[in-house]
Design a protein around this motif. Structure first.
Motif, PDB file in Angstrom:
ATOM      1  N   ARG A   2       0.835  -1.199   0.000  1.00  0.00           N
ATOM      2  CA  ARG A   2       0.000   0.000   0.000  1.00  0.00           C
ATOM      3  C   ARG A   2       0.876   1.258   0.000  1.00  0.00           C
ATOM      4  O   ARG A   2       0.614   2.207  -0.728  1.00  0.00           O
ATOM      5  CB  ARG A   2      -0.882  -0.011   1.239  1.00  0.00           C
ATOM      6  CG  ARG A   2      -1.759   1.223   1.301  1.00  0.00           C
ATOM      7  CD  ARG A   2      -2.496   1.305   2.624  1.00  0.00           C
ATOM      8  NE  ARG A   2      -3.351   2.482   2.640  1.00  0.00           N
ATOM      9  CZ  ARG A   2      -3.812   3.025   3.754  1.00  0.00           C
ATOM     10  NH1 ARG A   2      -3.495   2.499   4.910  1.00  0.00           N
ATOM     11  NH2 ARG A   2      -4.577   4.083   3.704  1.00  0.00           N
ATOM     12  N   GLU A   6       0.948   4.254  -2.635  1.00  0.00           N
ATOM     13  CA  GLU A   6       0.674   5.654  -2.267  1.00  0.00           C
ATOM     14  C   GLU A   6       1.772   6.579  -2.775  1.00  0.00           C
ATOM     15  O   GLU A   6       1.504   7.664  -3.282  1.00  0.00           O
ATOM     16  CB  GLU A   6       0.541   5.794  -0.741  1.00  0.00           C
ATOM     17  CG  GLU A   6      -0.697   5.136  -0.160  1.00  0.00           C
ATOM     18  CD  GLU A   6      -1.992   5.760  -0.672  1.00  0.00           C
ATOM     19  OE1 GLU A   6      -1.978   6.955  -1.034  1.00  0.00           O
ATOM     20  OE2 GLU A   6      -3.015   5.036  -0.726  1.00  0.00           O
ATOM     21  N   ARG A  13       1.009  11.646  -9.958  1.00  0.00           N
ATOM     22  CA  ARG A  13       0.132  12.803 -10.052  1.00  0.00           C
ATOM     23  C   ARG A  13       0.919  14.088 -10.181  1.00  0.00           C
ATOM     24  O   ARG A  13       0.580  14.985 -10.934  1.00  0.00           O
ATOM     25  CB  ARG A  13      -0.690  12.894  -8.768  1.00  0.00           C
ATOM     26  CG  ARG A  13      -2.113  12.549  -8.973  1.00  0.00           C
ATOM     27  CD  ARG A  13      -2.885  13.322  -7.933  1.00  0.00           C
ATOM     28  NE  ARG A  13      -3.880  12.455  -7.331  1.00  0.00           N
ATOM     29  CZ  ARG A  13      -4.582  12.800  -6.265  1.00  0.00           C
ATOM     30  NH1 ARG A  13      -4.337  13.946  -5.658  1.00  0.00           N
ATOM     31  NH2 ARG A  13      -5.486  11.994  -5.791  1.00  0.00           N
TER      32      ARG A  13
ATOM     33  N   ASP B  93      -5.764  16.570  -0.320  1.00  0.00           N
ATOM     34  CA  ASP B  93      -5.031  15.456  -0.933  1.00  0.00           C
ATOM     35  C   ASP B  93      -3.749  15.174  -0.157  1.00  0.00           C
ATOM     36  O   ASP B  93      -3.349  14.026   0.032  1.00  0.00           O
ATOM     37  CB  ASP B  93      -4.677  15.777  -2.387  1.00  0.00           C
ATOM     38  CG  ASP B  93      -5.935  15.933  -3.227  1.00  0.00           C
ATOM     39  OD1 ASP B  93      -6.972  15.380  -2.827  1.00  0.00           O
ATOM     40  OD2 ASP B  93      -5.869  16.622  -4.268  1.00  0.00           O
ATOM     41  N   TYR B  94      -3.117  16.251   0.270  1.00  0.00           N
ATOM     42  CA  TYR B  94      -1.884  16.109   1.044  1.00  0.00           C
ATOM     43  C   TYR B  94      -2.160  15.352   2.346  1.00  0.00           C
ATOM     44  O   TYR B  94      -1.428  14.427   2.715  1.00  0.00           O
ATOM     45  CB  TYR B  94      -1.312  17.495   1.343  1.00  0.00           C
ATOM     46  CG  TYR B  94      -0.162  17.512   2.315  1.00  0.00           C
ATOM     47  CD1 TYR B  94       1.109  17.073   1.929  1.00  0.00           C
ATOM     48  CD2 TYR B  94      -0.326  17.958   3.624  1.00  0.00           C
ATOM     49  CE1 TYR B  94       2.167  17.087   2.816  1.00  0.00           C
ATOM     50  CE2 TYR B  94       0.727  17.981   4.515  1.00  0.00           C
ATOM     51  CZ  TYR B  94       1.966  17.541   4.112  1.00  0.00           C
ATOM     52  OH  TYR B  94       3.018  17.551   5.002  1.00  0.00           O
ATOM     53  N   PHE B  97      -2.748  11.756   1.701  1.00  0.00           N
ATOM     54  CA  PHE B  97      -1.483  11.064   1.443  1.00  0.00           C
ATOM     55  C   PHE B  97      -0.745  10.781   2.752  1.00  0.00           C
ATOM     56  O   PHE B  97      -0.322   9.645   3.013  1.00  0.00           O
ATOM     57  CB  PHE B  97      -0.611  11.914   0.510  1.00  0.00           C
ATOM     58  CG  PHE B  97       0.806  11.438   0.387  1.00  0.00           C
ATOM     59  CD1 PHE B  97       1.102  10.230  -0.243  1.00  0.00           C
ATOM     60  CD2 PHE B  97       1.855  12.190   0.909  1.00  0.00           C
ATOM     61  CE1 PHE B  97       2.419   9.789  -0.353  1.00  0.00           C
ATOM     62  CE2 PHE B  97       3.168  11.754   0.802  1.00  0.00           C
ATOM     63  CZ  PHE B  97       3.450  10.547   0.175  1.00  0.00           C
ATOM     64  N   THR B  98      -0.629  11.785   3.612  1.00  0.00           N
ATOM     65  CA  THR B  98       0.107  11.565   4.859  1.00  0.00           C
ATOM     66  C   THR B  98      -0.634  10.561   5.751  1.00  0.00           C
ATOM     67  O   THR B  98      -0.003   9.778   6.454  1.00  0.00           O
ATOM     68  CB  THR B  98       0.344  12.879   5.633  1.00  0.00           C
ATOM     69  OG1 THR B  98      -0.897  13.534   5.848  1.00  0.00           O
ATOM     70  CG2 THR B  98       1.265  13.809   4.866  1.00  0.00           C
ATOM     71  N   ALA B 100      -2.391   8.037   4.635  1.00  0.00           N
ATOM     72  CA  ALA B 100      -2.159   6.708   4.056  1.00  0.00           C
ATOM     73  C   ALA B 100      -0.771   6.183   4.402  1.00  0.00           C
ATOM     74  O   ALA B 100      -0.633   5.030   4.814  1.00  0.00           O
ATOM     75  CB  ALA B 100      -2.352   6.762   2.543  1.00  0.00           C
TER      76      ALA B 100
END
Ligand SMILES: Nc1ncnc2c1ncn2[C@@H]1O[C@H](COP(=O)(O)OP(=O)(O)O)[C@@H](O)[C@H]1O
Ligand SMILES: [Mg+2]
Lengths: 258, 317
Positions: A2, A6, A13, B93-94, B97-98, B100
């Motif tokens: 994962r 990520e 992106r 989004d940031y 991400f952090t 995740a």
């Protein structure tokens, strides 16, 4: 897994939301498109001559599309790729080192390997999309001519392998510096060296053989002929492995140096 | 919760942190106070497992930061000195991400984002590109990132630097609120900041811990005057009798720890704050014809450090 995904997603992106990706793709298509056009004109010219000769002399000469068009085109594209890839990979670690996000990545519970593989995959994905767009050339040839398909597919596989090896060098070099220009120029210099070393391989003897073995472009050659030799696969795979290993060491050592 | 034991860190020839030891108990807010280049950032980077120490041991929640880095990283929320932001990402989004990469469940991520956006009062900024945010909001995004996986331990490196006075107050209030259910270590070079946020202060200077106490006690010791240490060749009773009558002297005592030899006594002379009595003491000793072996001012270090610290709130744009 994962975590790798990520990191891959974020970097990919970021590549596709920056103009650099599009500039690189556009440049690649423009230059390779130019070569395609030039090769195609030459080929059509030769074919015309051949037809006229055939009428005059009463026997036909066939000109091989694969030999005359596909091989030189793939050869050109591999050199163009060597020029373009440093522009893709220069951001990879350099940008994180510069902006301080490296501190975020290295204090998050993800492993170095996940980080490196994710970053590599993102840069490679951009390269791959470039190669996929370049599939338009064989498609054009297939519409207007009758080329052999297998050698073309092999050639594109070779392009991907060559690209993977080059991207891994780019990612490695970007892990050394926070300066993207240095990362790009450094990668480019190394790739030039690995290309030109093949020129020393034209003679005979152990040195010559070694030089030609090391040359990154030399291993492309069989692919463009449509020959699949696992020796070349092993070459690119070990190349990739060594680069990833060194990147790992480089990241570990930044930690020690601070 | 955080145990730092004899930690030393060298960068090549530079000794950045020198045999530092301290602990932070569960639920405590500890201020890590020191002037620039004292070694605060370096210490925090070692605690967060960003870089290994040259020598010494650090444990967080019982895990060694070197041997069990992953376990430590899972439990720490870290706000580095420069917020580690991706400017080309949207706040939301940031944070996703952090979240995740800190192992927050995919299904829980939206909820966690809502939580930290509310805590750090980011409001509608969550939909903006980070590049477009002011310094104050960027700092809060950095803080939100540190909180996203609801860590037990927070490590905040100069969390109020570069903020305007209103934002500073907000961030300090937030830290105090977080202190209710987190263990926090925050660094600062601003003296009043620690008394406002922390229950305990560790003062570091030139890589060494020079004091460790509650903010109140430290403030008191700052105002408590100075001490001169001297070694003279004379009976202590005579020395005491003479020096005690001097102007500005508050007490004279025998320093048993450092007393040496026959007829020689080590004496501590305390004086009123802001008064340098060294010259007067020397003159007195010479007048009496005692042999003066040594005379020096001690406990000045702490004050020197305080002088280097920012004692007033700077107003920054
Ligand atoms: N990466 C580094 N390489 C070399 N020296 C460093 C590095 N980081 C910090 N230093 C030095 O270590 C000392 C302590 O720095 P730092 O921990 O950043 O202090 P502070 O955060 O208290 O200002 C300083 O003298 C600084 O110059
Ligand atoms: Mg610092």
């Amino acid at each position: 897994m994962r975590n790798t995904w990520e990191i891959f997603k974020r970097d990919a992106r970021s590549y596709f939301s920056s103009p650099i990706a599009y500039v690189v793709i556009a440049l690649f298509i423009a230059i390779s498109g130019f070569f395609f056009y030039a090769l195609l004109s030459r080929f059509l010219n030769l074919q015309m001559q051949a037809m006229m000769q055939a009428q005059q002399m009463g026997r036909s000469i066939t000109i091989n599309v694969n030999q005359m068009m596909v091989r030189p085109l793939l050869g050109n594209m591999s050199i163009i790729a060597l020029f373009m890839i440093p522009m893709i990979t220069m951001r990879s670690f350099s940008e994180d080192k510069k902006s301080g996000t490296m501190e975020l990545l290295l204090t998050s519970p993800i492993s170095n390997t996940q980080l490196i593989v994710g970053k590599f995959a993102a840069a490679f994905a951009l390269y791959t999309s470039m190669v996929i767009i370049a599939l338009v050339y064989p498609v054009v040839l297939m519409i207007f001519g009758n080329p052999e398909i297998m050698p073309m597919l092999m050639g594109y596989l070779g392009l991907l392998l060559l690209g993977a090896a080059t991207v891994s060098v780019g990612v490695l070099i970007s892990s050394f510096t926070e300066n993207q220009i240095i990362a790009a120029v450094g990668t480019f210099a190394i790739m030039m060296l690995l290309w030109m070393i093949g020129w020393l391989g034209s003679g005979s003897g152990a040195f010559s053989e070694l030089a030609s073995y090391l040359s990154i472009i030399e291993h492309m050659d069989d692919f463009t002929k449509g020959v699949f030799d696992t020796a070349h696969l092993v070459y690119y795979a070990s190349f990739l492995f060594v680069a990833v290993f060194l990147t790992y060491q480089s990241i570990e050592s930044t930690k020690w140096r601070g | 919760m955080i145990e730092v034991q004899n930690v030393t860190k060298r960068y090549g020839q530079t000794l950045a942190v020198d045999d530092v030891s301290f602990t932070v108990e569960k639920g405590e807010i500890v201020g890590f106070l020191g002037p620039n280049a004292a070694g605060k950032t370096t210490t925090m980077r070692i605690i967060t497992s960003y870089m290994p120490a040259t020598a010494g041991k650090v444990k967080v929640a019982g895990y060694d930061v070197f041997e069990n880095a992953m376990e430590v990283k899972k439990r720490i929320g870290y706000l580095p000195e420069n917020p580690p932001l991706y400017l080309d990402m949207k706040v939301e989004d940031y944070l996703a991400f952090t979240a995740a990469i800190n192992g927050v469940d995919k299904s829980a991520i939206p909820r966690e984002i809502d939580r930290v956006v509310e805590l750090t009062t980011l409001g509608d900024m969550r939909y903006r590109l980070i590049r477009k945010l002011s310094k104050g909001f960027r700092q809060r995004v950095g803080l939100a990132q540190a909180l996203i996986h609801d860590p037990e331990v927070l490590v905040l490196d100069e969390p109020t630097v570069g903020l305007d006075p209103k934002q500073i107050i907000e961030v300090r209030d937030l830290i105090k609120e977080l202190g209710n259910d987190h263990t926090i270590i925050l660094s600062t070079h601003i003296l009043p900041e620690v008394s406002m946020t922390s229950e305990r202060v560790v003062i570091i200077n030139k890589g060494r811990i020079v004091a460790e106490d509650t903010p109140t006690n430290l403030m008191a010791s700052l105002k408590s005057g100075e001490t001169v240490q001297l070694q003279v060749e004379a009976p202590f009773d005579d020395v005491k009798a003479t020096l005690e009558t001097m102007d500005g002297v508050t007490s004279v005592s025998l320093d048993t720890e450092t007393s040496v030899g026959e007829n020689i006594c080590a004496v501590r002379v305390d004086s009123e704050p802001g008064k340098d009595i060294r010259k007067d003491v020397a003159r007195e000793v010479v007048n009496k014809n005692w042999g003066l072996l040594e005379l020096k001012q001690i406990s000045l270090t702490l004050e020197d450090i305080f002088l280097e610290l920012t004692t007033e709130e700077e107003v920054q744009a």
